[in-house]
Scaffold this active site. Structure first.
Site, PDB file in Angstrom:
ATOM      1  N   ALA A  73       0.841  -1.202   0.000  1.00 44.08           N
ATOM      2  CA  ALA A  73       0.000   0.000   0.000  1.00 44.08           C
ATOM      3  C   ALA A  73       0.871   1.245   0.000  1.00 44.08           C
ATOM      4  O   ALA A  73       2.043   1.212   0.393  1.00 44.08           O
ATOM      5  CB  ALA A  73      -0.917   0.000   1.220  1.00 44.08           C
ATOM      6  N   ASP A  74       0.261   2.323  -0.433  1.00 46.18           N
ATOM      7  CA  ASP A  74       0.902   3.630  -0.354  1.00 46.18           C
ATOM      8  C   ASP A  74      -0.170   4.679  -0.104  1.00 46.18           C
ATOM      9  O   ASP A  74      -1.269   4.591  -0.659  1.00 46.18           O
ATOM     10  CB  ASP A  74       1.665   3.968  -1.640  1.00 46.18           C
ATOM     11  CG  ASP A  74       2.468   5.244  -1.476  1.00 46.18           C
ATOM     12  OD1 ASP A  74       3.443   5.225  -0.697  1.00 46.18           O
ATOM     13  OD2 ASP A  74       2.118   6.266  -2.093  1.00 46.18           O
TER      14      ASP A  74
END
Length: 191
Positions: A73-74
């Site tokens: 994720a970011d």
């Protein structure tokens, strides 16, 4: 719950303690693996494209076995057509908080679920309404907390979130760094 993914060895590709805490809340076994990558993106990308690109870029840095299921994720803060990632230093953090003060910004998280057979990328957006901060409040936060690993230079679950977040439209957990309800839904339907 999530019996359909019990055949997989779940990997969280993140060093974020908040993502670890949130994924732990799903009561599934997982391990943390970290591969360092440059979190850069093409200059023409905007908004949701950025964290989705970086989440997928993180996933491609891993070598997966047959039964591995990787979650990367970011998270970014998006305001006035500009991305606010992790601050480079105190001055950068202070500047970001001064810009976001009294404004509404978007927190966008891109999530990538990857196995050897397939990959799913999605994003979640939350609108965060900040009250106006004075300089002493920003300095207090920077002196007493560590916002340097957080998009937009703040953690909603910390002091500045307590005093500054007037309202949120969307997922609170997304603002923490992992839209756990949406991730659960995606995993529940994973085949």
């Amino acid at each position: 719950m999530l019996d359909n993914i019990k055949k997989y060895h779940i990997i969280l590709g993140s060093q974020s303690p908040r993502r670890k805490e949130l994924l732990s809340g799903l009561d599934i076994d997982f391990e943390i693996r970290i591969v360092d990558i440059e979190e850069n993106f093409p200059k023409e990308m905007v908004g949701v494209e950025i964290p989705m690109h970086i989440a997928q870029k993180k996933a491609t840095a891993f070598t997966l076995k047959e039964n591995d299921l990787l979650i990367t994720a970011d998270t970014i803060v998006w305001f006035n057509g500009k991305v606010y990632s992790k601050p480079t230093d105190r001055n950068d953090a202070k500047n970001m908080l001064q810009i976001l003060s009294g404004q509404t910004h978007q927190v966008i998280t891109g999530v990538c679920i990857t196995t050897k057979e397939r990959q799913k990328i999605f994003h979640v957006i939350s609108d965060v309404h900040f009250s106006r901060f004075n300089e002493s409040e920003i300095d207090y936060y920077l002196d007493n907390y560590k916002p340097y690993d957080k998009a937009g230079s703040y953690g909603i679950q910390e002091w500045i979130g307590y005093i500054g977040v007037e309202s949120i439209e969307g997922s609170y957990f997304n603002v923490m760094g992992l839209p756990i309800q949406r991730l659960y839904t995606e995993l529940k339907h994973w085949r």
